[in-house]
Design an enzyme around this catalytic site. Structure first.
Site, PDB file in Angstrom:
ATOM      1  N   ASP A 104       0.803  -1.420   0.051  1.00 44.87           N
ATOM      2  CA  ASP A 104       0.020   0.142   0.138  1.00 44.87           C
ATOM      3  C   ASP A 104       0.863   1.314   0.062  1.00 44.87           C
ATOM      4  O   ASP A 104       0.355   2.243  -0.333  1.00 44.87           O
ATOM      5  CB  ASP A 104      -1.035  -0.268   1.383  1.00 44.87           C
ATOM      6  CG  ASP A 104      -0.257  -0.195   2.466  1.00 44.87           C
ATOM      7  OD1 ASP A 104       0.554  -0.949   2.518  1.00 44.87           O
ATOM      8  OD2 ASP A 104      -0.649   0.576   3.525  1.00 44.87           O
ATOM      9  N   TYR A 127      11.237   3.180   0.802  1.00 47.20           N
ATOM     10  CA  TYR A 127      10.453   1.800   0.820  1.00 47.20           C
ATOM     11  C   TYR A 127       9.406   2.171  -0.416  1.00 47.20           C
ATOM     12  O   TYR A 127       9.430   1.152  -1.309  1.00 47.20           O
ATOM     13  CB  TYR A 127      10.018   1.437   2.138  1.00 47.20           C
ATOM     14  CG  TYR A 127       9.106   0.538   2.087  1.00 47.20           C
ATOM     15  CD1 TYR A 127       9.532  -0.816   1.738  1.00 47.20           C
ATOM     16  CD2 TYR A 127       7.488   0.564   2.365  1.00 47.20           C
ATOM     17  CE1 TYR A 127       8.714  -1.931   1.712  1.00 47.20           C
ATOM     18  CE2 TYR A 127       7.116  -0.499   2.110  1.00 47.20           C
ATOM     19  CZ  TYR A 127       7.537  -1.860   1.826  1.00 47.20           C
ATOM     20  OH  TYR A 127       6.492  -3.037   1.720  1.00 47.20           O
ATOM     21  N   TRP A 152      -0.574  -3.868   6.013  1.00 49.58           N
ATOM     22  CA  TRP A 152      -0.627  -4.196   7.344  1.00 49.58           C
ATOM     23  C   TRP A 152      -0.269  -5.680   7.797  1.00 49.58           C
ATOM     24  O   TRP A 152      -1.269  -6.336   8.569  1.00 49.58           O
ATOM     25  CB  TRP A 152      -1.828  -3.726   8.094  1.00 49.58           C
ATOM     26  CG  TRP A 152      -2.024  -1.872   8.147  1.00 49.58           C
ATOM     27  CD1 TRP A 152      -1.400  -1.264   7.296  1.00 49.58           C
ATOM     28  CD2 TRP A 152      -2.756  -1.334   9.052  1.00 49.58           C
ATOM     29  NE1 TRP A 152      -1.622   0.120   7.814  1.00 49.58           N
ATOM     30  CE2 TRP A 152      -2.606   0.072   8.558  1.00 49.58           C
ATOM     31  CE3 TRP A 152      -3.446  -1.706  10.085  1.00 49.58           C
ATOM     32  CZ2 TRP A 152      -3.214   1.096   9.195  1.00 49.58           C
ATOM     33  CZ3 TRP A 152      -4.384  -0.729  10.899  1.00 49.58           C
ATOM     34  CH2 TRP A 152      -3.955   0.882  10.316  1.00 49.58           C
TER      35      TRP A 152
END
Length: 286
Positions: A104, A127, A152
């Site tokens: 994400d 990243y 997550w």
């Protein structure tokens, strides 16, 4: 499709794929990590794929230390972009399938509705930029690939937010957890099942897909659920992002729209709390 190479096999997702591999006995698996196969070395990668007659690669390898990446840019790009390009170029040469896991963090987190695969990408961290560069390198070299973005990620394996909250909750009377970052936890076991569904599906449909568990929450809500399900007594205080300074800005909103993968690959996705409960039961019994 018979021989499956799984890279990054000692991480959270790779470990979960090892757990369910036996459910798919039609495949022979080659589970590797950097010790056995350095995918940033193209010659080694090509030799390994040729020698083992590999039919598909599932790339779970990644540099995921978000804050460390800001200083260790070279290593981050070596793993998240260059190694992925190696996989793509080798896959194109040998006409093999690729499933690659992304993040994400390719979005800037300023949205207020769930991100679809065709929304503009705009990573703000090293990243995130390296992961986007990996996506682009793979699709350029081997457009027949499947990229799955997730968010997550946690598991009963490796280090993650769930295990950290359980440990700190037992060690401390109170914790401060951010409440103004919204996303969706993803149990790596669910993502592993989704990957195997893609591998075994009747049709190969390349492209970018989003996968996380269903529902949304803040890190604060996530922490509260972890403690409730693990029966941990700890006072969790909601704090704002500005009160928890880190080297790298996190997306404020990174909910992924999963309609595409559910439709094309007919995947049913559980709610994040159901999956969290399964994971915590495993951890309690380990």
């Amino acid at each position: 499709m018979r021989n499956i190479l799984i890279t990054g096999s000692k991480g959270q997702l790779g470990s979960e794929l090892q757990v369910i591999a036996g459910e798919y006995p039609q495949f022979q698996y080659f589970f590797t990590d950097v010790d056995e196969l350095d995918i940033s070395d193209k010659d080694d990668l090509e030799k390994y794929i040729a020698n083992n007659d590999i039919d598909a690669v599932v790339n779970c390898a990644a540099y995921t230390a978000v804050d460390a990446a800001e200083k260790d840019v070279e290593t981050c790009y070596k793993v998240n972009r260059d190694a992925v390009r190696n996989i793509g170029e080798t896959a194109a040469k040998y006409k093999i399938k690729v499933i690659h896991v992304s993040t994400d963090y390719v979005f800037d987190g300023t949205n207020h509705i769930p991100y679809t695969e065709d929304m503009p990408v705009s990573p703000t961290s090293v990243y995130g930029k390296s992961k986007l560069a990996g996506e682009e390198a793979l699709m350029s070299a081997c457009p027949d690939s499947v990229i799955i973005r997730t968010s997550w990620l946690y598991s009963s394996y490796g280090n993650n937010f769930v295990k950290t909250m359980m440990r700190l909750g037992r060690e401390r009377d109170s914790l401060n957890v951010i409440f103004d970052q919204i996303g969706t936890p993803t149990y790596a076991a669910d993502l592993a099942q989704a990957i195997m569904t893609v591998l075994t599906f009747k049709d190969w449909n390349p492209g970018i897909f989003h996968f996380s568990d269903e529902g949304v929450c803040s890190w604060y809500d996530f922490a509260k659920s972890i403690h409730r399900l693990a029966k941990i007594e700890c006072n969790v205080n909601p704090i704002e992002t500005k009160d928890y300074p880190v080297a790298t800005p996190r997306p404020f909103y990174s909910v992924l729209n999963k309609a595409k993968i559910k439709s094309i690959y007919q995947i049913e996705i559980p709610h994040w709390e159901e999956s969290l409960q399964r994971c915590i039961k495993l951890l309690a019994n380990s």
